[in-house]
Design a protein around this motif. Structure first.
Motif, mmCIF file in Angstrom:
data_model
loop_
_atom_site.group_PDB
_atom_site.id
_atom_site.type_symbol
_atom_site.label_atom_id
_atom_site.label_comp_id
_atom_site.label_asym_id
_atom_site.label_seq_id
_atom_site.Cartn_x
_atom_site.Cartn_y
_atom_site.Cartn_z
ATOM 1 N N LYS A 1 0.832 -1.408 0.124
ATOM 2 C CA LYS A 1 -0.095 -0.057 0.055
ATOM 3 C C LYS A 1 0.819 1.285 0.062
ATOM 4 N N ALA A 2 0.126 2.351 -0.576
ATOM 5 C CA ALA A 2 1.133 3.617 -0.650
ATOM 6 C C ALA A 2 0.095 4.714 -0.050
ATOM 7 N N TYR A 3 0.587 5.336 0.989
ATOM 8 C CA TYR A 3 -0.301 6.511 1.495
ATOM 9 C C TYR A 3 0.412 7.629 1.047
ATOM 10 N N VAL A 4 -0.340 8.621 0.244
ATOM 11 C CA VAL A 4 0.328 9.672 -0.343
ATOM 12 C C VAL A 4 -0.150 10.833 0.068
ATOM 13 N N SER A 5 0.591 11.851 0.468
ATOM 14 C CA SER A 5 0.179 13.152 0.891
ATOM 15 C C SER A 5 -0.017 14.090 -0.009
ATOM 16 N N LEU A 6 -0.801 15.034 -0.242
ATOM 17 C CA LEU A 6 -0.980 15.908 -1.262
ATOM 18 C C LEU A 6 -1.120 17.467 -0.746
ATOM 19 N N PRO A 7 -0.510 18.378 -1.797
ATOM 20 C CA PRO A 7 -0.640 19.748 -1.077
ATOM 21 C C PRO A 7 -1.760 20.257 -0.955
ATOM 22 N N ALA A 8 -2.074 21.234 0.018
ATOM 23 C CA ALA A 8 -3.257 21.778 0.482
ATOM 24 C C ALA A 8 -4.472 22.065 -0.688
ATOM 25 N N ASP A 9 -3.695 22.709 -1.692
ATOM 26 C CA ASP A 9 -4.984 22.975 -2.621
ATOM 27 C C ASP A 9 -5.370 21.960 -3.726
ATOM 28 N N ALA A 10 -4.699 20.610 -3.542
ATOM 29 C CA ALA A 10 -4.847 19.598 -4.481
ATOM 30 C C ALA A 10 -5.943 18.775 -4.506
ATOM 31 N N LYS A 11 -6.789 18.362 -5.307
ATOM 32 C CA LYS A 11 -7.851 17.547 -5.147
ATOM 33 C C LYS A 11 -7.545 16.566 -6.163
ATOM 34 N N LEU A 12 -7.921 15.211 -5.691
ATOM 35 C CA LEU A 12 -7.791 13.999 -6.957
ATOM 36 C C LEU A 12 -9.186 13.530 -7.184
ATOM 37 N N ASP A 13 -9.295 13.374 -8.438
ATOM 38 C CA ASP A 13 -10.638 12.718 -8.715
ATOM 39 C C ASP A 13 -10.372 11.131 -8.953
ATOM 40 N N LEU A 14 -10.553 10.471 -8.297
ATOM 41 C CA LEU A 14 -10.081 8.893 -8.257
ATOM 42 C C LEU A 14 -11.047 8.153 -9.412
ATOM 43 N N SER A 15 -12.143 8.775 -9.867
ATOM 44 C CA SER A 15 -12.781 8.204 -10.901
ATOM 45 C C SER A 15 -12.350 8.587 -12.266
ATOM 46 N N ALA A 16 -11.881 9.587 -12.520
ATOM 47 C CA ALA A 16 -11.094 9.904 -13.711
ATOM 48 C C ALA A 16 -9.812 9.299 -14.070
ATOM 49 N N ASN A 17 -9.411 9.171 -15.282
ATOM 50 C CA ASN A 17 -8.181 8.842 -15.704
ATOM 51 C C ASN A 17 -7.986 7.285 -15.228
ATOM 52 N N ILE A 18 -9.046 6.430 -15.555
ATOM 53 C CA ILE A 18 -8.742 4.991 -15.305
ATOM 54 C C ILE A 18 -8.894 4.322 -16.568
#
Length: 110
Positions: A93-110
């Motif tokens: 497993k990888a636990y990833v910290s993102l910058p404060a202004d970043a949002k990840l759309d996990l349903s996109a780019n699959i």
């Protein structure tokens, strides 16, 4: 004369091997708490490194992670009601910290 701005960062291009690094996002209570603190959890390939995971997230989601932690969860041995023994699979497993202004759309780019 107008000066050209030169970008010091190289754009990482998503290749076929990049998509093999991130297997799937992990949906759990711990991952939900992590998302409140601008983080996300992924199941990754067994041979993936922190640098590989960071490069894959930057290429696929266009977000540069601030920190990547990797955990290997060993498969447990289980007994199935008198039908013998079995073993769960080992997962990385990888636990990833993102910058404060970043949002990840996990349903996109699959």
């Amino acid at each position: 004369m107008a000066e050209k701005k030169v970008s010091s960062e190289k754009k990482i291009v998503a290749t076929a091997g990049i998509y093999d690094i991130l297997r799937r996002p992990i949906i759990s209570e711990k991952a939900a708490k992590l998302s409140e603190a601008n983080g996300v959890a992924f199941e990754v390939a067994a041979n993936a490194t922190k640098e590989d995971v960071a490069r894959a997230i930057q290429a696929i989601y266009n977000v540069k992670p601030t920190k990547v932690n990797i955990v290997v969860v060993k498969g447990k041995v289980k007994t199935f009601r008198g039908r013998g023994m079995g073993k769960q699979r080992t997962v990385k497993k990888a636990y990833v910290s993102l910058p404060a202004d970043a949002k990840l759309d996990l349903s996109a780019n699959i």
